[in-house]
Design a protein around this motif. Structure first.
Motif, PDB file in Angstrom:
ATOM      1  N   GLY A  20     -47.838  27.267 -10.058  1.00 18.47           N
ATOM      2  CA  GLY A  20     -48.695  27.243  -8.867  1.00 18.47           C
ATOM      3  C   GLY A  20     -48.706  28.526  -8.069  1.00 18.47           C
ATOM      4  O   GLY A  20     -49.451  28.641  -7.087  1.00 18.47           O
ATOM      5  N   THR A  24     -51.850  32.552 -13.602  1.00 20.49           N
ATOM      6  CA  THR A  24     -53.089  32.469 -14.394  1.00 20.49           C
ATOM      7  C   THR A  24     -54.270  33.025 -13.600  1.00 20.49           C
ATOM      8  O   THR A  24     -55.115  33.749 -14.140  1.00 20.49           O
ATOM      9  N   LYS A 124     -51.401  35.168  -3.056  1.00 21.01           N
ATOM     10  CA  LYS A 124     -52.047  34.309  -2.055  1.00 21.01           C
ATOM     11  C   LYS A 124     -51.980  34.938  -0.660  1.00 21.01           C
ATOM     12  O   LYS A 124     -51.815  34.259   0.357  1.00 21.01           O
TER      13      LYS A 124
HETATM   14  P1  GDP Z   1     -49.874  29.396 -11.996  1.00 21.79           P
HETATM   15  O1  GDP Z   1     -49.294  28.046 -12.224  1.00 21.79           O
HETATM   16  O2  GDP Z   1     -48.868  30.363 -11.473  1.00 21.79           O
HETATM   17  O3  GDP Z   1     -50.612  29.930 -13.193  1.00 21.79           O
HETATM   18  O4  GDP Z   1     -50.937  29.253 -10.818  1.00 21.79           O
HETATM   19  P2  GDP Z   1     -52.528  29.073 -10.939  1.00 21.79           P
HETATM   20  O5  GDP Z   1     -53.179  30.361 -11.235  1.00 21.79           O
HETATM   21  O6  GDP Z   1     -52.824  27.926 -11.812  1.00 21.79           O
HETATM   22  O7  GDP Z   1     -52.896  28.729  -9.412  1.00 21.79           O
HETATM   23  C1  GDP Z   1     -52.403  27.565  -8.770  1.00 21.79           C
HETATM   24  C2  GDP Z   1     -53.362  27.193  -7.646  1.00 21.79           C
HETATM   25  O8  GDP Z   1     -53.352  28.191  -6.654  1.00 21.79           O
HETATM   26  C3  GDP Z   1     -54.826  27.042  -8.106  1.00 21.79           C
HETATM   27  O9  GDP Z   1     -55.414  25.989  -7.383  1.00 21.79           O
HETATM   28  C4  GDP Z   1     -55.462  28.368  -7.699  1.00 21.79           C
HETATM   29  O10 GDP Z   1     -56.838  28.241  -7.424  1.00 21.79           O
HETATM   30  C5  GDP Z   1     -54.665  28.710  -6.434  1.00 21.79           C
HETATM   31  N1  GDP Z   1     -54.538  30.164  -6.231  1.00 21.79           N
HETATM   32  C6  GDP Z   1     -54.135  31.105  -7.131  1.00 21.79           C
HETATM   33  N2  GDP Z   1     -54.141  32.325  -6.579  1.00 21.79           N
HETATM   34  C7  GDP Z   1     -54.541  32.171  -5.299  1.00 21.79           C
HETATM   35  C8  GDP Z   1     -54.736  33.077  -4.208  1.00 21.79           C
HETATM   36  O11 GDP Z   1     -54.558  34.287  -4.278  1.00 21.79           O
HETATM   37  N3  GDP Z   1     -55.144  32.523  -3.007  1.00 21.79           N
HETATM   38  C9  GDP Z   1     -55.363  31.179  -2.876  1.00 21.79           C
HETATM   39  N4  GDP Z   1     -55.775  30.749  -1.672  1.00 21.79           N
HETATM   40  N5  GDP Z   1     -55.174  30.307  -3.873  1.00 21.79           N
HETATM   41  C10 GDP Z   1     -54.786  30.788  -5.074  1.00 21.79           C
END
Ligand code: GDP
Ligand code: MG
Length: 175
Positions: A20, A24, A124
């Motif tokens: 999260g 990705t 984020k």
């Molecule tokens: P991973 O598990 O590390 O690969 O994380 P993901 O890329 O799947 O992102 C997890 C959640 O965080 C998703 O709902 C994304 O849309 C959200 N997310 C990822 N990067 C950002 C960001 O820079 N800002 C915000 N607000 N949300 C983000």
């Protein structure tokens, strides 16, 4: 095609960090220029490639985007072994994800490849109102552990290209 005299470099990258945190999303922002609010969780790991041209060099990134869940932890060495760079990602709105990032950094330090480029990425950055990890805290930890530090947002694209270009540049200089 690369011109004669230019360098062709291949660099394996791995992204590590809590589920999260946005691993990705960072990769998809870089590779496709897109962002998905409802990004599906990665299972195991996903593989991407991207080619960057910079300063007379062509850099082909092989990017391993890992899942982050504890149950896949034992697979992680497969991805960071032989990597040119490891990108450890946390979410600025989650102190837990920062603590988890530190565990990844310690694991990478223990695995003993002195040439591994290590980066700490505070993702984020757009969620300023929900911030739990101050920028200074991330920066200080990175400094103490000799990691490069970037604060990014996969959502707004803030610093994402800068992050991957920096890795490309360092990989180029090391070859
Ligand atoms: P991973 O598990 O590390 O690969 O994380 P993901 O890329 O799947 O992102 C997890 C959640 O965080 C998703 O709902 C994304 O849309 C959200 N997310 C990822 N990067 C950002 C960001 O820079 N800002 C915000 N607000 N949300 C983000
Ligand atoms: Mg993922």
């Amino acid at each position: 095609m690369a011109r004669t005299g230019s360098k062709n470099i291949q660099a394996k990258l791995v992204l590590l960090g809590d589920m999260g945190a946005g691993k990705t999303s960072l990769v998809l922002r870089f590779v496709k220029g897109q962002f998905y609010e409802y990004q599906e969780s990665t299972i195991g790991a996903a593989f991407f490639t991207q080619v960057l041209s910079l300063n007379e060099a062509t850099i082909k990134f092989d990017i391993w985007d890992t899942a982050g869940q504890e149950r896949y932890h034992s697979l992680a060495p497969m991805y960071y072994r032989g990597a040119a760079a490891a990108v450890v990602v946390y979410d600025i709105s989650s102190m837990d994800s920062f603590q988890r990032a530190k565990k990844w950094v310690r694991e990478l330090q223990r695995q003993g490849n002195p040439n591994l480029i290590m980066l700490l990425v505070a993702n984020k950055a757009d969620l300023e109102t929900k911030r739990q990890v101050q920028k200074e805290e991330g920066e200080q930890y990175a400094k103490d552990n000799r990691l490069l530090f970037f604060e990014t947002s996969a959502k707004t694209a803030q610093n994402v290209n800068e992050l991957f270009y920096e890795i490309g540049n360092i990989s180029r200089l090391k070859k």
